[in-house]
Structures are given as C-alpha cells and as structure tokens.
Design an enzyme around this catalytic site. Structure first.
Site, PDB file in Angstrom:
ATOM      1  N   GLY A 112       0.775  -1.234   0.000  1.00  0.00           N
ATOM      2  CA  GLY A 112       0.000   0.000   0.000  1.00  0.00           C
ATOM      3  C   GLY A 112       0.805   1.282   0.000  1.00  0.00           C
TER       4      GLY A 112
ATOM      5  N   GLU B 196       4.478  -6.286   1.639  1.00  0.00           N
ATOM      6  CA  GLU B 196       4.047  -6.718   0.306  1.00  0.00           C
ATOM      7  C   GLU B 196       3.875  -5.536  -0.656  1.00  0.00           C
ATOM      8  OE1 GLU B 196       1.427 -10.548   1.816  1.00  0.00           O
ATOM      9  OE2 GLU B 196       0.429  -8.629   1.539  1.00  0.00           O
ATOM     10  N   PRO B 197       4.952  -4.829  -0.957  1.00  0.00           N
ATOM     11  CA  PRO B 197       4.798  -3.702  -1.881  1.00  0.00           C
ATOM     12  C   PRO B 197       4.612  -4.182  -3.317  1.00  0.00           C
ATOM     13  CG  PRO B 197       7.121  -4.048  -1.364  1.00  0.00           C
ATOM     14  CD  PRO B 197       6.340  -5.037  -0.536  1.00  0.00           C
TER      15      PRO B 197
ATOM     16  N   ARG C 109       2.825  -1.678  -6.016  1.00  0.00           N
ATOM     17  CA  ARG C 109       2.911  -0.398  -6.725  1.00  0.00           C
ATOM     18  C   ARG C 109       4.273   0.291  -6.524  1.00  0.00           C
ATOM     19  NH1 ARG C 109      -1.871   2.619  -7.175  1.00  0.00           N
ATOM     20  NH2 ARG C 109      -2.569   1.401  -5.396  1.00  0.00           N
TER      21      ARG C 109
ATOM     22  N   ARG D  28      -7.601   3.219 -14.251  1.00  0.00           N
ATOM     23  CA  ARG D  28      -7.491   3.805 -12.915  1.00  0.00           C
ATOM     24  C   ARG D  28      -8.103   5.206 -12.836  1.00  0.00           C
ATOM     25  NH1 ARG D  28      -3.594   4.888 -10.437  1.00  0.00           N
ATOM     26  NH2 ARG D  28      -4.296   4.165  -8.407  1.00  0.00           N
TER      27      ARG D  28
ATOM     28  N   TYR E  44     -10.908   5.257 -10.168  1.00  0.00           N
ATOM     29  CA  TYR E  44     -10.527   5.860  -8.874  1.00  0.00           C
ATOM     30  C   TYR E  44     -10.335   7.362  -8.946  1.00  0.00           C
ATOM     31  CZ  TYR E  44      -8.756   1.020  -8.523  1.00  0.00           C
ATOM     32  OH  TYR E  44      -8.606  -0.337  -8.574  1.00  0.00           O
TER      33      TYR E  44
ATOM     34  N   CYS F  97     -15.967   3.965 -26.478  1.00  0.00           N
ATOM     35  CA  CYS F  97     -17.277   4.572 -26.636  1.00  0.00           C
ATOM     36  C   CYS F  97     -17.852   4.922 -25.270  1.00  0.00           C
ATOM     37  CB  CYS F  97     -18.192   3.616 -27.379  1.00  0.00           C
ATOM     38  SG  CYS F  97     -17.556   3.279 -28.997  1.00  0.00           S
ATOM     39  N   GLU F  98     -17.225   5.857 -24.617  1.00  0.00           N
ATOM     40  CA  GLU F  98     -17.639   6.186 -23.263  1.00  0.00           C
ATOM     41  C   GLU F  98     -17.010   7.536 -22.904  1.00  0.00           C
ATOM     42  OE1 GLU F  98     -18.318   2.887 -21.127  1.00  0.00           O
ATOM     43  OE2 GLU F  98     -17.807   3.679 -19.158  1.00  0.00           O
TER      44      GLU F  98
ATOM     45  N   TYR G  60      -0.986  -1.791 -11.848  1.00  0.00           N
ATOM     46  CA  TYR G  60      -2.444  -1.807 -11.994  1.00  0.00           C
ATOM     47  C   TYR G  60      -2.934  -1.194 -13.301  1.00  0.00           C
ATOM     48  CZ  TYR G  60      -1.925  -2.997  -7.105  1.00  0.00           C
ATOM     49  OH  TYR G  60      -1.532  -3.601  -5.934  1.00  0.00           O
TER      50      TYR G  60
HETATM   51  N1  LLP Z   1      -0.978  -7.069  -0.116  1.00  0.00           N
HETATM   52  C1  LLP Z   1      -2.298  -7.230  -0.175  1.00  0.00           C
HETATM   53  C2  LLP Z   1      -2.935  -8.205   0.710  1.00  0.00           C
HETATM   54  C3  LLP Z   1      -3.062  -6.470  -1.070  1.00  0.00           C
HETATM   55  O1  LLP Z   1      -4.372  -6.641  -1.103  1.00  0.00           O
HETATM   56  C4  LLP Z   1      -2.416  -5.534  -1.909  1.00  0.00           C
HETATM   57  C5  LLP Z   1      -3.187  -4.741  -2.853  1.00  0.00           C
HETATM   58  C6  LLP Z   1      -1.027  -5.411  -1.840  1.00  0.00           C
HETATM   59  C7  LLP Z   1      -0.328  -6.184  -0.915  1.00  0.00           C
HETATM   60  C8  LLP Z   1      -0.243  -4.481  -2.709  1.00  0.00           C
HETATM   61  O2  LLP Z   1      -0.614  -3.163  -2.571  1.00  0.00           O
HETATM   62  P1  LLP Z   1       0.278  -2.008  -3.283  1.00  0.00           P
HETATM   63  O3  LLP Z   1       1.614  -1.979  -2.573  1.00  0.00           O
HETATM   64  O4  LLP Z   1       0.457  -2.385  -4.705  1.00  0.00           O
HETATM   65  O5  LLP Z   1      -0.514  -0.782  -3.118  1.00  0.00           O
HETATM   66  N2  LLP Z   1      -6.209  -1.556  -8.217  1.00  0.00           N
HETATM   67  C9  LLP Z   1      -5.905  -0.579  -7.189  1.00  0.00           C
HETATM   68  C10 LLP Z   1      -5.062  -1.153  -6.091  1.00  0.00           C
HETATM   69  C11 LLP Z   1      -5.671  -2.385  -5.464  1.00  0.00           C
HETATM   70  C12 LLP Z   1      -4.766  -2.951  -4.442  1.00  0.00           C
HETATM   71  C13 LLP Z   1      -5.266  -4.253  -3.975  1.00  0.00           C
HETATM   72  N3  LLP Z   1      -4.442  -4.859  -3.020  1.00  0.00           N
HETATM   73  C14 LLP Z   1      -5.198   0.614  -7.841  1.00  0.00           C
HETATM   74  O6  LLP Z   1      -5.030   0.601  -9.036  1.00  0.00           O
HETATM   75  O7  LLP Z   1      -4.869   1.568  -7.152  1.00  0.00           O
END
Ligand code: LLP
Length: 463
Positions: A278, A320-321, A323, A360, A364, A391-392, A421
């Site tokens: 996150g 768990e990075p 992004r 995205r 979002y 078409c949107e 993503y």
């Molecule tokens: N660990 C778990 C359990 C997760 O559910 C996620 C993301 C991550 C790690 C990795 O998160 P990150 O570091 O990538 O932020 N589609 C959305 C993001 C959905 C994230 C879902 N879970 C977007 O495009 O912003």
C-alpha cells in the site's frame, strides 16, 4: 507524422476552468525524475530516451499504445526494498500490480518473495521458477482447486481470509498428508487513504477477519487446533497509495495486541507479522513518496516498540509492496489521434488507447502526468484532457494536464507511472487489443508480454 493546423485551446491561467491541476509548468519539456522511470532522459537534441533507446524507435518497432518498462529501474527498486528490510524481514512483491514471467525471474534474482492471489498468478510464478516456499497465496475466496494446487506445490504460506477457509485449507492439507504454514488476515479497523486514515471505519469490507468482537482471536484459536495447519503469524493490509505512516502504526499496534492475547491464552508466540503493501508513489510532481529505507525503519521501530511494550519477542516482519516497486518503472506510450479544442474549457487530446489500458482514472479518479516525447516544443502550455478511443465519455487517461499548444496528430505522448495496476487491470472493452509490455535495458528492448491480436480475440470466441 502528419501535422494538421488546429485552433489552439485555452491556455492562460486567468481563463482556466476548475480542475485537478496546479499552475502551468514553466518548462513543458522537462521530465520530473520523481514520476519518470530512472533511465528516462530528454537529450540535448530534444529526443526522449529510456534505457538509452529513443522512444520514437520503440514506437516504430513495437507500435502504440505500449507499456515501456525500465528493467534497471525495476531491479533497483526491488533491491532497495530488499536491502532496506535486511535479512531479518521478507519482502513479498505483490504480483497483482503487474506480473509476468520476466518479472518473476527478476524478483527471484533480486532476492524477493512473491504474493499471488489467484491460480493464474500462481501458475505464472511457478512456471517462471519462483521457489514455491517463497510464494504467499492470498485471496478472499480461493477455490478448492486453487488451494489444492498451492498446497501441493508447497507454497510458503497461505493467508487465511475467513473462517470457512481455515477449515478448507486444513482439510486439503491433511488429505495431502501435509501441514500448511498459514497466516490469519485480520482487519484492524483502520482505513488508510492517501494522506489520512480513518480509524474504526473499515471492518465493513470483504477482506479479512475483524479484530473487533474477538473474531480474529477466535480464528487463531480454531486454526491452532487443526493438524493440517501451522499458524506462523498474523497479516494486515490497510489500503493503497498511502504516504502517511500513522495508519501502519495503528495497525501494527493492534496486530501486536492480538499476538499478546494469543501468547496469554495459548502460550504461543507467533513468529511472523505481515503488514501488507500500500505504499504510495508519485503520479504527479505534487506527490512525495517515502524511500524504502525510511519505510523499513519506521515499520521496524513501530513493531519492535509495540512488542517491547507487550513483552513479546519481536516477530519477523514481512511487507508486500506492489505499486511502490513496479509503478514508477513504466510509462505508456501513445500516439495522438485527434485534437478537439473547446474554448473556455480545455482541449481534448485523443490517443490510440484509453480506459482499456488504464482504467485507474475512470475507476478511482486517479491523477496522472503526461508529456510530449517525440519532440521538443517551445509552444505555450495548453490545458488538455487526454482521452481514449472507447465509446464512453468517462474514457479519460489524464484528467487535467498541460501539453504544448502545437501538439498535433501523430505526436507521441507518454503517461508515466503506469507500471502498476494498468496492464494487470487492462480489458478488451470495445474489443481493444491489450498493449504489449516492452522491457528496456542498456540499449536493448524486448517484448515481455506481447500485444494481443485479433486472432487472440477470435480464438476465444468459439462461435
Ligand atoms: N498485499 C495485499 C494483501 C493487497 O491486497 C495488496 C493490494 C497489496 C499487498 C499491494 O498493494 P500495493 O503496494 O500495490 O498498493 N487496483 C488498485 C489497487 C488495489 C490494491 C489491492 N491490493 C489501484 O489501481 O490503485
């Protein structure tokens, strides 16, 4: 490149409509290193290169739209996370951000582990040689087939997301004559946003088992009794695109509180705690993400402080990075198709992709940057909305951005920070063909995920 004259759109700050933008940039040719992959440069002759290759050459060779990924940058960011957390912690790259076999091999080589959340991601990881013990298997509704495949393969951990799953995984492991390492995913009651967190609000969601009301403690109680499971820890993931560490602080304290309860009730000190992913990245120059070493230091101090206070041995931490590793390493290269200036509003710039390669913005309200990359321009800034060909009317890639007023059909523009993503959430809406991912490294470019073809689409349509 064809260049048709068109009336310039609105340009001046005093006539700009409301929007998500700051003042027009003073230099539209400069590329802010905060939002672009490490090896992206604009040379003295105005050409933009990545990994030493001119983007015009990439467009010519691989077509547009295309995701261009800087392999050196990916590896450097993966390594920075690994180094920041050291040997007493584990970094699991979150495959949902973007996964391919090349990525799996890079992660393996750089010493990272991998978080997968579906049979498809698991298959990709295994087929590219990620050692199963370095894989964590996530998901709020894993099928029995997926669980069986993961347990049989010998994944390092299954993250249990519900009471049903505790029993299901135990049963499957036992029937395979195995004892599966598991973590229990808990929801700690923290909802994290970009610059804030709202405490207590977030049990109301599909993931995890709430700490509230003793549910998580009950889950651990049940899991500890099952022969098919070895409970190695507790997992918490608080959200996405987070810059403020205070949400993690609250989450870590609450998770450590649960570890203490478990110790007091069962006499067991669980050896691991996973704080999820996150961490935020810069999509525009206004974003200021933290470096991995700062994040590692903050998280380690928070956990060890909370454990000292609870007189617990500090567990092994994992993160768990997704992004934060892949996001900044890629940009999407588009060709400009049509240009529609609307007086007093903005200029609509249509590209040859859109919401099918980047959902995205529509989903979002995400903010992105954009730059003209096929040439330099001395023209004044023009307020634009970069839109796709779907078409949107919500098919927007960059809501508000400045591009040079001499922008013309045939120009190449690029949207940075699309590594996470975008390809992984791409669709075939309007039967669009999903773009390739092209990895560049030291003057060489190679396709790691090829462009879809109409044959690919028709092959699925069995008539
Ligand atoms: N660990 C778990 C359990 C997760 O559910 C996620 C993301 C991550 C790690 C990795 O998160 P990150 O570091 O990538 O932020 N589609 C959305 C993001 C959905 C994230 C879902 N879970 C977007 O495009 O912003």
């Amino acid at each position: 490149m064809s260049r048709s004259a068109h009336p310039a759109g609105p340009r001046h700050a005093d006539v700009l409509p409301e929007g998500h933008y700051s003042a027009p940039p003073t230099d539209l040719n400069s590329l802010d290193p905060k939002v672009w992959a490490h090896t992206v440069r604009r040379d003295a002759d105005g050409a933009v290169t990545v990994g030493g290759i001119d983007v015009k050459r990439l467009a010519g060779e691989f077509g547009t739209p295309a995701y261009i990924l800087d392999e050196a940058d990916f590896r450097a960011r993966a390594r920075a996370w690994r180094t920041a957390f050291g040997h007493d912690a584990d970094v699991f790259y979150a495959g949902k951000a973007f996964l391919s076999r090349a990525v799996v091999r890079w992660l393996h080589e750089e010493g990272l582990n991998l978080d997968v959340c579906s049979g498809g991601e698991l298959a990709t990881a295994l087929s590219a040689g990620m050692p199963p013990e370095r894989i964590a298997f996530h998901g709020n509704n894993k099928s029995a087939g997926e669980i069986e495949r993961a347990v049989r393969a010998g994944v390092g951990r299954v993250v249990l997301d519900s009471f049903q799953e505790i029993v299901r995984v135990a049963h499957i492991a036992q029937s395979l004559g195995k004892r599966q390492k598991v973590q229990i995913r808990v929801t700690v009651g923290v909802e994290a946003h970009t610059h804030e967190f709202i405490a207590t609000a977030h049990e109301d969601q599909k993931f995890g088992i709430p700490l509230a009301g003793g549910q998580a403690a009950e889950a651990v109680r049940r899991a500890l009794q099952l022969d098919g499971l070895e409970v190695i820890g507790v997992h918490s993931h608080i959200g996405s695109q987070i810059f403020d560490m205070s949400g993690f602080e609250v989450a870590a304290r609450r998770v450590v509180g649960l570890l203490k309860e478990i110790r007091d009730e069962h006499g067991v000190e669980l050896p691991e705690i996973d704080l999820g992913g996150g961490l935020g990245i810069a999509y525009t120059s206004d974003d200021d993400p933290r470096e991995p070493h700062e994040i590692a230091k903050a998280l380690t101090e928070i956990v060890s402080g909370a454990c000292d206070a609870a007189r617990l041995r500090t567990p092994r931490i994992s993160v768990e990075p997704g992004r934060a590793i892949v996001g900044p390493t890629a940009f999407t290269l588009y060709e400009v198709g049509t240009i529609k200036p609307l007086d007093g509003l903005r200029t609509y710039v249509s590209v040859d992709g859109g919401m099918s390669d980047n959902i995205r913005t529509a989903l979002y309200d995400a903010e992105y940057s954009v730059a003209l990359v096929s040439r330099e321009s001395a023209a004044e800034p023009m307020l634009c909305r970069v839109v796709g060909k779907h078409c949107e009317s919500g098919d927007i890639v960059v809501k508000d951005a400045f591009l040079p007023a001499d922008l013309a059909p045939g120009d190449l523009i690029a949207v940075p920070a699309t590594g996470a993503y975008c390809r992984s959430m791409a669709s075939n809406y309007n039967h669009a063909l999903r773009p390739p991912v092209v990895a560049v490294l030291d003057g060489e470019a190679r396709v790691i995920v090829r462009r879809e073809t109409e044959e690919d689409l028709l092959r699925l349509d069995v008539g």
